[in-house]
Scaffold this motif. Structure first.
Motif, PDB file in Angstrom:
ATOM      1  N   TYR A  31      -0.724 -17.653  -1.152  1.00 59.71           N
ATOM      2  CA  TYR A  31      -0.820 -17.842  -0.036  1.00 59.71           C
ATOM      3  C   TYR A  31       0.352 -18.284   0.829  1.00 59.71           C
ATOM      4  N   ASP A  34       2.791 -15.311   0.855  1.00 61.73           N
ATOM      5  CA  ASP A  34       2.152 -14.251   1.698  1.00 61.73           C
ATOM      6  C   ASP A  34       2.433 -14.448   3.196  1.00 61.73           C
ATOM      7  N   HIS A  40       2.960  -8.785   5.183  1.00 65.39           N
ATOM      8  CA  HIS A  40       2.597  -9.177   6.863  1.00 65.39           C
ATOM      9  C   HIS A  40       2.703 -10.676   7.018  1.00 65.39           C
ATOM     10  N   HIS A  43       0.955 -13.358   9.522  1.00 63.79           N
ATOM     11  CA  HIS A  43      -0.252 -12.720   9.776  1.00 63.79           C
ATOM     12  C   HIS A  43      -1.235 -12.677   8.645  1.00 63.79           C
ATOM     13  N   THR A  44      -0.939 -13.415   7.444  1.00 64.80           N
ATOM     14  CA  THR A  44      -1.738 -13.524   6.437  1.00 64.80           C
ATOM     15  C   THR A  44      -2.281 -14.996   6.152  1.00 64.80           C
ATOM     16  N   GLU A 200      -4.676 -13.697  12.837  1.00 66.70           N
ATOM     17  CA  GLU A 200      -5.424 -12.682  11.790  1.00 66.70           C
ATOM     18  C   GLU A 200      -6.548 -12.197  12.428  1.00 66.70           C
ATOM     19  N   ASP A 203     -10.518 -12.034  10.668  1.00 69.01           N
ATOM     20  CA  ASP A 203     -10.361 -12.660   9.402  1.00 69.01           C
ATOM     21  C   ASP A 203      -9.987 -14.143   9.090  1.00 69.01           C
TER      22      ASP A 203
END
Length: 400
Positions: A31, A34, A40, A43-44, A200, A203
């Protein structure tokens, strides 16, 4: 200190670097990568955790060396030691020792490989702050905990009741100070999720969708009830998903509805008993967490960490809580490894030893929780309903 450091190094070597001890750290690390440097980037966000949990997960890349598992474990070990010294500073050496015993016994396999110690220590920091009448700081600590795990939000009403009780006994208006504290918590949490939404979109609320879709995790009280139902002809079936080991069956929806109702009713009962002065502040906080643990669909072993710092303050060293701690560690990691539950290619049936041990631990926690909610000795604090009148009576008798 030497003994604590040896214990922590032992956890790093045998629990974290064991065959299955670093799974969550690898998820945290993914995480973090990312979010900061992925396809991304920025944005993740984490799927099943609140948005700002990514800041804690980023500890796994500070410093950015290959053995990120040890890096993260040492950060949490440092936090554990910080909590130990905080207990020595605010509660005394004896309670600091109890803090170490409870966590090392009850969270042997999960202490350094999860991040639940962060919100747990923020919660006990809120307790210390409110006990010293620094209520706004207490609200901010609970808000910070809620940015990492949602459960500290359920503790805010207990803090509000304690804040109001103190101001009324001081013959001061309570409405504005309490409203300001609640507004501080609400604003910080709202800003956190607003930032997540900007990063995000919808989500960012996946933590709620994820929790709603999960079945009964095998260690939960609901799963124990489902297992008991299997003796009455209602089968309990093993499933593996949502990064956990679970049970399902024809009774699962009814049991989920039952424990959900019990959770709402239990929280209402705790709030009411605090309001009328039957529970003091620390016991009210611990009671809320006990209700949460017992009525949640998921009771992962690290969740016990939420309660243990407050157990130190409320119960001290206690045989029943030691049984809960020992039972939790016996389940995870001992039985998870001995019963070959880790690493199985499919959802193999759980043994009676495994499910029975979970049921005994849950029953012990239920007894401990009932004792917290209905203590043998009532608190000596003035009830919230009529403190001003009692104080006035006392002043009249003294002739002031």
């Amino acid at each position: 200190m030497a003994l604590l450091c040896v214990c922590l190094l032992g956890l790093v070597q045998f629990a974290i670097h064991g065959p299955y001890g670093a799974g969550d750290i690898k998820v945290y690390h993914r995480y973090a990568i990312d979010f900061w440097a992925g396809k991304h980037a920025f944005h993740t966000l984490p799927l099943e955790y609140p948005p700002l949990s990514v800041l804690v997960f980023s500890l796994s890349v500070l410093p950015p060396i290959g053995d990120f598992v040890s890096v993260y474990a040492y950060w949490v070990a440092a936090l554990f030691l910080a909590g130990y010294f905080a207990f020595r500073r605010f509660s005394g050496k004896h309670k600091a020792t109890i803090y170490a015993v409870y966590l090392l016994l009850g969270a042997t396999g999960a202490l350094l490989g999860r991040y639940d110690l962060f919100p747990a220590l923020l919660t006990v920091a809120a307790f210390w702050s409110a006990s010293r009448r620094r209520f706004m700081l207490a609200y901010l600590f609970l808000a910070a905990g809620a940015l990492l795990k949602i459960y500290p939000l359920a503790l805010v009403p207990i803090l509000m009741i304690e804040h109001r009780r103190y101001l009324v006994t001081q013959d001061r208006d309570w409405r504005m100070p309490v409203a300001q504290g609640v507004a501080a918590v609400g604003s910080l949490v709202a800003v956190s999720f607003a930032i997540g939404f900007l990063v995000e979109g919808w989500d960012s609320l996946s933590t709620f969708y994820y929790a709603a879709a999960r079945p009964l995790q095998v260690e939960s009280m609901g799963a124990s009830l489902l297992w008991f139902g299997s003796f009455l002809g209602f089968p309990a079936v093993t499933i593996h998903g949502w990064s956990s080991y679970n049970l399902t069956g024809p009774l699962d929806r009814g049991i989920i509805a039952l424990i959900s109702f019990a959770g709402v009713a239990g929280l209402g009962l705790v709030y009411w008993r605090c309001w009328i002065g039957r529970l003091d502040f620390g016991r009210g906080l611990l009671a809320v967490i006990c209700v949460t643990l017992l009525t949640n669909k998921v009771f992962s072993p690290q969740y016990l960490i939420w309660a243990l710092p407050l157990v130190v303050e409320v119960e001290g060293i206690d045989v029943l809580w030691l049984v809960v701690c020992a039972g939790t560690t016996l389940i995870y990691p001992v039985l998870y490894v001995n019963e070959h539950i880790f690493g199985t290619p499919g959802p193999l049936p759980y043994t009676g030893t495994f499910l029975g041990t979970i049921a005994i631990r849950n029953f012990a926690l239920l007894l401990a929780g009932l004792r917290v909610v209905f203590p043998a000795r009532q608190p000596t604090s003035i009830p919230a309903m009529e403190p001003a009148r009692k104080e006035s009576s006392a002043m009249s008798i003294s002739g002031d």
